[in-house]
Design an enzyme around this catalytic site. Structure first.
Site, PDB file in Angstrom:
ATOM      1  N   TYR A  11      -9.278 114.957  18.688  1.00  0.00           N
ATOM      2  CA  TYR A  11      -8.952 116.067  19.401  1.00  0.00           C
ATOM      3  C   TYR A  11      -8.894 117.462  18.992  1.00  0.00           C
ATOM      4  CZ  TYR A  11      -6.670 118.289  23.633  1.00  0.00           C
ATOM      5  OH  TYR A  11      -6.330 119.186  24.565  1.00  0.00           O
TER       6      TYR A  11
ATOM      7  N   SER B 281     -17.619 113.023   9.702  1.00  0.00           N
ATOM      8  CA  SER B 281     -16.485 112.113   9.874  1.00  0.00           C
ATOM      9  C   SER B 281     -16.447 111.774  11.275  1.00  0.00           C
ATOM     10  CB  SER B 281     -15.136 112.408   9.395  1.00  0.00           C
ATOM     11  OG  SER B 281     -15.216 113.769   9.595  1.00  0.00           O
TER      12      SER B 281
ATOM     13  N   ARG C 200     -14.588 123.988  -0.843  1.00  0.00           N
ATOM     14  CA  ARG C 200     -13.369 123.951  -0.321  1.00  0.00           C
ATOM     15  C   ARG C 200     -12.144 123.526  -1.320  1.00  0.00           C
ATOM     16  NH1 ARG C 200     -12.870 119.974   5.002  1.00  0.00           N
ATOM     17  NH2 ARG C 200     -13.744 121.610   5.961  1.00  0.00           N
TER      18      ARG C 200
ATOM     19  N   GLU D 168     -11.488 107.058  10.586  1.00  0.00           N
ATOM     20  CA  GLU D 168     -11.033 107.460   9.240  1.00  0.00           C
ATOM     21  C   GLU D 168     -10.053 106.186   8.449  1.00  0.00           C
ATOM     22  OE1 GLU D 168      -9.616 111.355   9.603  1.00  0.00           O
ATOM     23  OE2 GLU D 168      -8.365 111.228   7.756  1.00  0.00           O
TER      24      GLU D 168
HETATM   25  C1  LIG Z   1      -7.579 119.879  12.498  1.00  0.00           C
HETATM   26  C2  LIG Z   1      -8.781 118.850  12.080  1.00  0.00           C
HETATM   27  C3  LIG Z   1     -10.129 119.644  12.283  1.00  0.00           C
HETATM   28  C4  LIG Z   1     -11.200 118.454  11.871  1.00  0.00           C
HETATM   29  N1  LIG Z   1     -12.376 119.008  12.233  1.00  0.00           N
HETATM   30  C5  LIG Z   1     -13.450 118.134  11.882  1.00  0.00           C
HETATM   31  C6  LIG Z   1     -14.664 118.581  12.307  1.00  0.00           C
HETATM   32  O1  LIG Z   1     -15.112 119.654  12.786  1.00  0.00           O
HETATM   33  N2  LIG Z   1     -15.721 117.620  12.068  1.00  0.00           N
HETATM   34  C7  LIG Z   1     -15.483 116.276  11.463  1.00  0.00           C
HETATM   35  O2  LIG Z   1     -16.556 115.488  11.433  1.00  0.00           O
HETATM   36  N3  LIG Z   1     -14.301 115.913  11.412  1.00  0.00           N
HETATM   37  C8  LIG Z   1     -13.279 116.563  11.471  1.00  0.00           C
HETATM   38  N4  LIG Z   1     -12.049 116.244  11.283  1.00  0.00           N
HETATM   39  C9  LIG Z   1     -11.806 115.093  10.652  1.00  0.00           C
HETATM   40  C10 LIG Z   1     -11.890 114.135  12.068  1.00  0.00           C
HETATM   41  O3  LIG Z   1     -11.164 114.582  13.075  1.00  0.00           O
HETATM   42  C11 LIG Z   1     -11.368 112.670  11.883  1.00  0.00           C
HETATM   43  O4  LIG Z   1     -12.011 112.154  10.899  1.00  0.00           O
HETATM   44  C12 LIG Z   1     -11.857 111.797  12.942  1.00  0.00           C
HETATM   45  O5  LIG Z   1     -11.558 112.426  14.209  1.00  0.00           O
HETATM   46  C13 LIG Z   1     -11.307 110.510  12.931  1.00  0.00           C
HETATM   47  O6  LIG Z   1     -11.425 109.590  14.167  1.00  0.00           O
HETATM   48  P1  LIG Z   1     -10.818 108.320  14.553  1.00  0.00           P
HETATM   49  O7  LIG Z   1     -11.218 107.982  15.637  1.00  0.00           O
HETATM   50  O8  LIG Z   1     -10.999 107.409  13.219  1.00  0.00           O
HETATM   51  O9  LIG Z   1      -9.111 108.677  14.265  1.00  0.00           O
HETATM   52  P2  LIG Z   1      -8.375 109.778  15.131  1.00  0.00           P
HETATM   53  O10 LIG Z   1      -8.920 110.491  16.272  1.00  0.00           O
HETATM   54  O11 LIG Z   1      -7.335 110.492  14.312  1.00  0.00           O
HETATM   55  O12 LIG Z   1      -7.337 108.603  16.104  1.00  0.00           O
HETATM   56  C14 LIG Z   1      -6.269 107.779  15.884  1.00  0.00           C
HETATM   57  C15 LIG Z   1      -6.010 107.066  16.937  1.00  0.00           C
HETATM   58  O13 LIG Z   1      -5.181 106.061  16.344  1.00  0.00           O
HETATM   59  C16 LIG Z   1      -3.768 106.048  17.169  1.00  0.00           C
HETATM   60  N5  LIG Z   1      -2.659 105.037  16.173  1.00  0.00           N
HETATM   61  C17 LIG Z   1      -2.632 105.575  14.952  1.00  0.00           C
HETATM   62  N6  LIG Z   1      -1.661 104.235  14.549  1.00  0.00           N
HETATM   63  C18 LIG Z   1      -1.422 103.840  15.622  1.00  0.00           C
HETATM   64  C19 LIG Z   1      -0.392 102.798  15.759  1.00  0.00           C
HETATM   65  N7  LIG Z   1       0.205 102.286  14.713  1.00  0.00           N
HETATM   66  N8  LIG Z   1      -0.459 102.208  17.150  1.00  0.00           N
HETATM   67  C20 LIG Z   1      -1.165 102.693  17.990  1.00  0.00           C
HETATM   68  N9  LIG Z   1      -1.849 103.843  17.907  1.00  0.00           N
HETATM   69  C21 LIG Z   1      -1.886 104.189  16.697  1.00  0.00           C
HETATM   70  C22 LIG Z   1      -3.501 107.399  17.211  1.00  0.00           C
HETATM   71  O14 LIG Z   1      -2.536 107.456  18.582  1.00  0.00           O
HETATM   72  C23 LIG Z   1      -4.957 108.004  17.572  1.00  0.00           C
HETATM   73  O15 LIG Z   1      -5.339 107.772  18.966  1.00  0.00           O
HETATM   74  C24 LIG Z   1     -10.852 117.139  11.385  1.00  0.00           C
HETATM   75  C25 LIG Z   1      -9.500 116.775  11.365  1.00  0.00           C
HETATM   76  C26 LIG Z   1      -8.617 117.708  11.703  1.00  0.00           C
HETATM   77  C27 LIG Z   1      -7.074 117.130  11.534  1.00  0.00           C
END
Ligand SMILES: Cc1cc2nc3c(=O)[nH]c(=O)nc-3n(C[C@H](O)[C@H](O)[C@H](O)COP(=O)(O)OP(=O)(O)OC[C@H]3O[C@@H](n4cnc5c(N)ncnc54)[C@H](O)[C@@H]3O)c2cc1C
Length: 498
Positions: free
Chosen positions: A53, A365, A264, A349
């Site tokens: 988000y 990512s 970075r 991630e």
């Molecule tokens: C500020 C910021 C800016 C970024 N900008 C970029 C960008 O421009 N481009 C890019 O490629 N990447 C960017 N990244 C990195 C990227 O956002 C993440 O690597 C990616 O969104 C991870 O997606 P995900 O679905 O793996 O996890 P997330 O989107 O982090 O979602 C994790 C989910 O797991 C849930 N969860 C965790 N533990 C539990 C549990 N024990 N029980 C139930 N639910 C749980 C959380 O509630 C959440 O819903 C950025 C990161 C940040 C913090």
């Protein structure tokens, strides 16, 4: 290590579903959507919004006719410093082209113009103004609703089953047992275990600890990317693009101390050093207006978040510090999201596919979550044909009346102090001994969900510290003050098992 909580599934409210996907970021939503489109019975478990988000920059993909998969691959390998897994990288980049079409089919409308970010040799970053992650999240969430995917708000507590997933325990308004044939973890990274972090509170890395207790292998956890400019004592990230437009890094006397456009990790270490010397560091954007940059229009999200915190970037320099941002390692998986435990999958991630090697190239990512979310869903869909529900009940009881002698805040301080942007043997050894001391009585802790969470985050921290100690070299984002160079015999992955 086994279970932490006390429970008897026989007496818990329960339900039955073929697949639980845990996490509602790009990785979990993509996996759940594709599974549902394939007709699978899937439940999405989440404790709320994660990193997806908040992604500002965008998603990298070689779509332009003048760009090429080869160039994207070479750029990623250059950043990864010899540790990128080539077959995973090929999947990421080539299948990314197909998956971007899925994102558009699911409703994401990218801006017509793309941008370039550090380390990319072509402007291949697709964005929606400066809120790409939010736009992707909203489109995927809408698609999940259209498909009628069941959602359960709650927190994963335990994975049930010995060598194979047979169900999970969650906590929402009480403990609940979900019997399932498989579990896909899409729980995001673990950068929030550091004092300063850009990650929101729902992303805590505890799910890694939960599966470590099942003997699942963690790979390369020492590679943690630090972002140079996060507003001090918040998780508001001010993207590189702001420095790209000319914002300056200054100390409290207004003096510059680093070339803001260096990579970075170099900029982040320069700021870290300055702060360690007792200075304060600011990002000065005041002069950008004269250069024709309208902050409010060019960076609406950052501008709004700063104003909400009471900062006016057009009138005052903004206090910043580096912060832990991206967890490169994670649960060891193959090209289909399979982990070392049968019917447990990991994606996004929280997983380590090896695509990033020792340093993540910006905007790769989100693409990883999308591409491997799709593949994991397809793998699960096929594996389900060969998996059966177990009818076992699960029970665990242990005595425990102690409260831990430390809290999450002290763990974050420990990690920041000894496993932050600069590490060395003595500090890492001290931190491991301290953490092991804190954990020595975990079996006598009260069996609460809060203590379960602290234990599991601590296990993720222990993996990170141990692998950082093992890696006697500097490579990518891992910087060792006592070994400031790359060493050929460490051009391999680290592995941590409890
Ligand atoms: C500020 C910021 C800016 C970024 N900008 C970029 C960008 O421009 N481009 C890019 O490629 N990447 C960017 N990244 C990195 C990227 O956002 C993440 O690597 C990616 O969104 C991870 O997606 P995900 O679905 O793996 O996890 P997330 O989107 O982090 O979602 C994790 C989910 O797991 C849930 N969860 C965790 N533990 C539990 C549990 N024990 N029980 C139930 N639910 C749980 C959380 O509630 C959440 O819903 C950025 C990161 C940040 C913090």
């Amino acid at each position: 290590m086994g279970y932490f909580l006390n429970f008897d599934t026989h007496f818990l409210p329960s339900e039955k579903v073929d697949v639980v996907v845990c996490g509602s970021g790009i990785a979990g939503l993509t996996t759940a959507i594709v599974l549902k489109e394939l007709g699978t019975d899937v439940l999405l478990l989440t404790r709320g919004i994660g990193n997806t988000y908040y992604s500002q920059g965008g998603i990298a993909c070689a779509l332009h006719p003048q760009d090429s998969a080869y160039l994207h691959m070479v750029d990623t390998q250059r950043a990864g410093r010899g540790l990128c897994r080539d077959e995973a990288l090929r999947v990421l980049i080539e299948e990314g082209v197909q998956r971007m079409a899925d994102l558009e089919r699911w409703g994401v409308r990218f801006d017509p113009e793309t941008t370039i970010e550090g380390g990319h040799s072509y402007p291949r970053v697709f964005k929606v103004e400066d809120y790409t992650g939010k736009a992707i999240y909203q489109a995927l969430w809408r698609r999940a609703e259209e498909l009628g995917i069941k959602v359960l708000m709650g927190e994963l507590q335990e994975v049930l089953g010995k060598d194979q997933v047979q169900g999970i325990l969650t906590y929402g308004d009480g403990l609940r047992f979900i019997r399932s044939k498989c579990l896909v973890l899409a729980t995001g990274g673990a950068a929030s275990m550091f004092l300063y972090t850009s990650n929101p509170v729902n992303v805590r890395g505890d799910a890694l600890g939960i599966v470590m207790r099942k003997g699942v292998a963690i790979e390369n956890p020492e590679f943690v990317q630090f972002h140079p400019t996060v507003v001090h004592n918040t998780s508001i990230l001010v993207s590189e693009a702001v420095r790209g437009e000319g914002a300056l890094l200054v100390d409290q006397k207004g003096e510059r101390f680093v070339d803001e456009l260096q990579p970075r990790d170099v900029v982040a270490r320069a700021i870290y050093k300055k702060i360690k010397e007792g200075h304060r560091v600011f990002l000065d954007m005041r002069h950008l207006k004269e250069k024709g940059v309208d902050l409010q229009r060019r960076f609406p999200t950052v501008y709004r978040m700063l104003r909400e915190r009471g900062y006016d970037p057009e009138r005052e320099p903004i206090p910043v510090s580096p912060a832990a941002h991206y967890f490169i390692g994670g649960i060891k998986v193959d090209l289909w999201g399979r982990t070392s435990m049968e019917s447990l999958y990991a994606v996004g991630e929280c997983a380590c596919t090896g695509v990033h090697g020792a340093n993540r190239l910006a905007s790769n990512s989100l693409l990883e979550g999308l591409v491997f979310g799709y593949r994991t869903a397809v793998r699960v869909y096929h594996d389900l044909k060969f998996l059966r529900f177990s009818d076992a009940e699960f029970k665990h009881q242990r005595e425990g009346s102690l409260e831990p002698t430390y809290d999450f805040e002290s763990l974050k301080r420990l990690m920041w102090e000894y496993c932050g942007l600069e590490r060395e043997e003595s500090g890492l050894t001290h931190a491991i001994e301290t953490l092991r001391g804190w954990l020595s009585e975990w079996e006598r802790w009260k069996a609460t969900v809060e203590n379960r969470q602290l234990l599991d985050i601590s296990l993720t921290a222990l993996a990170t510290l141990s692998c950082a100690l093992w890696r006697r070299e500097s490579r990518g984002v891992h910087y060792r003050r006592d070994y400031t160079y790359e060493r050929e015999n460490y051009r391999r992955d680290s592995l941590f098992l409890i």
